[in-house]
Design an enzyme around this catalytic site. Sequence first.
Site, PDB file in Angstrom:
ATOM      1  N   TYR A  50       0.841  -1.200   0.000  1.00  0.00           N
ATOM      2  CA  TYR A  50       0.000   0.000   0.000  1.00  0.00           C
ATOM      3  C   TYR A  50       0.879   1.254   0.000  1.00  0.00           C
ATOM      4  O   TYR A  50       0.957   1.952  -0.978  1.00  0.00           O
ATOM      5  CB  TYR A  50      -0.964  -0.010   1.182  1.00  0.00           C
ATOM      6  CG  TYR A  50      -1.994   1.091   1.103  1.00  0.00           C
ATOM      7  CD1 TYR A  50      -3.097   0.963   0.274  1.00  0.00           C
ATOM      8  CD2 TYR A  50      -1.859   2.269   1.837  1.00  0.00           C
ATOM      9  CE1 TYR A  50      -4.046   1.977   0.167  1.00  0.00           C
ATOM     10  CE2 TYR A  50      -2.801   3.288   1.743  1.00  0.00           C
ATOM     11  CZ  TYR A  50      -3.888   3.134   0.906  1.00  0.00           C
ATOM     12  OH  TYR A  50      -4.818   4.141   0.803  1.00  0.00           O
TER      13      TYR A  50
ATOM     14  N   SER B 294      -6.395   0.826  -4.604  1.00  0.00           N
ATOM     15  CA  SER B 294      -6.515   2.255  -4.365  1.00  0.00           C
ATOM     16  C   SER B 294      -5.127   2.908  -4.465  1.00  0.00           C
ATOM     17  O   SER B 294      -4.515   2.867  -5.529  1.00  0.00           O
ATOM     18  CB  SER B 294      -7.170   2.495  -2.994  1.00  0.00           C
ATOM     19  OG  SER B 294      -7.618   3.814  -2.881  1.00  0.00           O
TER      20      SER B 294
ATOM     21  N   ASP C  33     -17.629   3.199  -8.433  1.00  0.00           N
ATOM     22  CA  ASP C  33     -16.585   3.689  -7.530  1.00  0.00           C
ATOM     23  C   ASP C  33     -16.555   5.208  -7.607  1.00  0.00           C
ATOM     24  O   ASP C  33     -16.116   5.780  -8.606  1.00  0.00           O
ATOM     25  CB  ASP C  33     -15.223   3.100  -7.918  1.00  0.00           C
ATOM     26  CG  ASP C  33     -14.144   3.397  -6.881  1.00  0.00           C
ATOM     27  OD1 ASP C  33     -14.355   4.295  -6.042  1.00  0.00           O
ATOM     28  OD2 ASP C  33     -13.090   2.736  -6.912  1.00  0.00           O
TER      29      ASP C  33
ATOM     30  N   HIS D  90     -15.838   1.214  -4.342  1.00  0.00           N
ATOM     31  CA  HIS D  90     -14.405   1.173  -4.042  1.00  0.00           C
ATOM     32  C   HIS D  90     -14.013  -0.067  -3.253  1.00  0.00           C
ATOM     33  O   HIS D  90     -12.844  -0.378  -3.121  1.00  0.00           O
ATOM     34  CB  HIS D  90     -14.024   2.443  -3.274  1.00  0.00           C
ATOM     35  CG  HIS D  90     -12.554   2.722  -3.256  1.00  0.00           C
ATOM     36  ND1 HIS D  90     -11.820   2.936  -4.404  1.00  0.00           N
ATOM     37  CD2 HIS D  90     -11.680   2.819  -2.229  1.00  0.00           C
ATOM     38  CE1 HIS D  90     -10.559   3.158  -4.080  1.00  0.00           C
ATOM     39  NE2 HIS D  90     -10.442   3.093  -2.766  1.00  0.00           N
TER      40      HIS D  90
END
Length: 687
Positions: free
Chosen positions: A460, A540, A623, A658
Site C-alpha cells: 500500500y 486504491s 466507484d 471502491h
Amino acid sequence: MSPKFSYPTTSQQDVTDTYHGVEIKDPYRWLENPDSEETKAWITAQNKVTFDYLSTISAREKIKQRLTKLWDYEKYGTPFKKAERYFYFKNNGLQNQSVLYTLKNLEDEPTILLDPNTLSEDGTIALSGLSVSENGQYLTYGLSTSGSDWVEWKVKEIETGNDLSDHLKWTKFTGTSWTKDNQGFFYSRYNEPNEKTKLEDTNYYQKLYYHKLGTSQDNDVLIYDRPDEKEWGFSGGVTEDGQYLIISVWKGTDSKNLVFYKDLSQKNAQVVELINEFEADYSFIDNEDSIFYFRTDLNAPKGKVIGVNINNSDKENWTEIIPETEETLEGVGILNNQFVCDYLQDAKSAIKIYDLQGNFIRDVSLPGIGSAGGFNGKKEDTETFYAFTSFTTPTTIYRYDMVTGESTIFRQPTVDFNPDDYEIKQVFYESQDGTKIPMFITHKKELQLDGNNPTYLYGYGGFNVSLTPSFSISNLVWMEMGGVYAVPNLRGGGEYGEEWHQAGMKDKKQNVFDDFIAAAEWLIKNNYTSSQKLAIGGGSNGGLLVGACMTQKPNLFAAALPAVGVLDMLRFHQFTIGWAWCPEYGSSENEEDFKTLLAYSPLHNLTSNTPYPATMITTADHDDRVVPAHSFKFAAALQKAHNGEKPVLIRIETKAGHGAGKPTTKVIEEIADKWAFLVDNLDINMI
C-alpha cells in the site's frame, strides 16, 4: 499486440492539455464519462474479452469452490455496550452482509436488530455506519448503495425494531453523534449534488448540522460551516459527559487537523477555536471537566498523550502525560479511568495501560504476534472486548477484565484448516537508499527455497495507513495452492509514525516504489521466487503502487493486479474527493508537483512496444472514491502499448464501488478470478 488476444478497439481523440508549458496528450479523455453510450459499449466489450478468457481457465471453478467452502464459517465483530445493551455484528458464513445483533446479557439469545441482507436481493445495499443513543433506545444507521460513498441515514427504535420517519441524505465521510439528552445528533453533509453526475463531481463545502429526532432534514440546525474554506471538512463528536461538542476540522487526507469545541451546556454558545493551526494530528481521547486529552504527533512523530486545559489553553501550558516512545502510538482510549494505548512494534500490536497521570500499569498479554483492535467503552467500564488476528489466526473476540488484566475468549471461529501447517516470519531488507524495511512472509511449512514458488507481493504505502497481520481466506487459498504471501511495510504508511509517512509523500513518493521493488528483488535474491513466478497486487493507493512499479520495472514481475487504482496522477484531483489527496501526492496545478507526478504517473509512463507483465486491472462502475476513469484510461493505454503474449485485461464490476460493503458473493467471484488469472500466468500446477 498479443496474437492470443484481440482487444476491443478504443478510439483516440485529439485532446491536449498544457501544464506549465508542457503539452500532455489525453486521447482517452472520453472514458471519463462512465454514463455515455460509448463508454458503456467499451465496458461491455472489455468485460467480454476478460470473462471469455477467465472462463477458459480450468482451475477457476475449483478455486471458487474452495473459497466458498472455507468462507463458510461464523465471523463475529467486537461487541460494544450502550446503556444496558450489548451490540455486535455476526455473519453466519456466506451472508452478503454482516447482521447487527443486540442482547441485554451476554448469556442471552441475541435478537436481530438490523439485517442489511433484507434490503436488496443481491446484497449491494450495505451498512456504512451506526451510532446508539446514550439511553440505548435509538440507533442511527447509514446505508450505502452499490458501493457508493454517498450515505443515507435512518433512525431505528431499538426495542421495537421500527424505523422512525427521520431520513438524512447527501452525506459522505461522516458519522453521527448523539446528544446526552437523546433528543438528536450531529452529522456532516454536502449540498445536494447533480443527480446525473453525482458519482464524478467534486465534493466541497462540507457543513456540520444538528438533527432533532422526529423532524425533517430541512429543519436541521447548521452548527458550523466555512464558506471561505471549501476544502474543510468537519467531524463532530459529543464528549462522554455530554457537555462539549468536539469538532475536528480536516483538510483532505492531510493527517494535520484543527480542533474546535462548543459548550453544549450553554445556550447559543459560540464555537471556540482551541487549536487553529494545521501543524499536527490531534485525536481527541476524552475529557475530565475542562481538561481535554489528545493523542498527538506534535514534536513527537510516533505519538504521545497530552492534556489541554481549555481555560488556560496556550500551548506553553499543555501537559505531556505519556511521552513518545520507540513504538508508534496508533490510538488511545480511557477505560476503568486508565489510558489504554494501542502501539505498533515493527507493525505488530502491543497494548499498554497507564493511569491518568501517565504511570505505566501493565502490558495487555496478547495471544500471539498479530493485530489487536477494540478496547472500546466508557470511562468507568471495567469490562471491554477486543479482536485479535494474524496471518494464520482467524479473527477471535476476547473479553478483557480491566481490573484483573485477564483475557477470556468470547467467540472463536472454526475454519477448515490447520494453522500449524503454515509459518510466518518477519524479515528486514534494505531499500535502494539503505533504509531498513520490514516485510512479513507467510507460506506453508517446509517451503523449498528453490526460486520456483509462486509469490504474491502485496503493498500500500501511503496515507499513514499501517499494514498489520490479519487473517484472510483469500490468502489462505493462495497459500494452499503453494503460494507465498509477502507484505512489506513501505514508507508512506504509519508503521513508524509521521516521519515514516512523510518519507513516502509528495516529492518523496518514489521511495515507496523503490521499497516495493526492493522487496521483490529481495524475494528473488533469497530464492523464494523468480521474476517468472512473481505477482504484485494492491488497491486504491496500492493500485497506484502496482501501476508505477510495473511501468518502471516491467521485466521484474510476471503478473500485476492493480485494483481501483489512482493511475492518472495529473487529473485525480478533478473528481469527487480526489482533491483531498493533494496533501499526499501534490497537484499538477503546482509546477514542481507536476514534474514529480509526471515522472511516475502510471498512465503517462507506459511506453509503446513494451512487453508488460500479465495484468488484470480491477475496478467498479460505481466507484466514486477513485473514479473508474483511472482504470479505464490506463487499460486502454496499456493495451495499445503492450507488445507481448501475456494478457492485459480489465475486469469491471457492476453495482459495486471502491470496496467497502461489497457483497460476499462478489468478493468470492473477484478473488477466484484473480487467483485463476495468476494460476494461468505464473504457470501454477494445481494438484
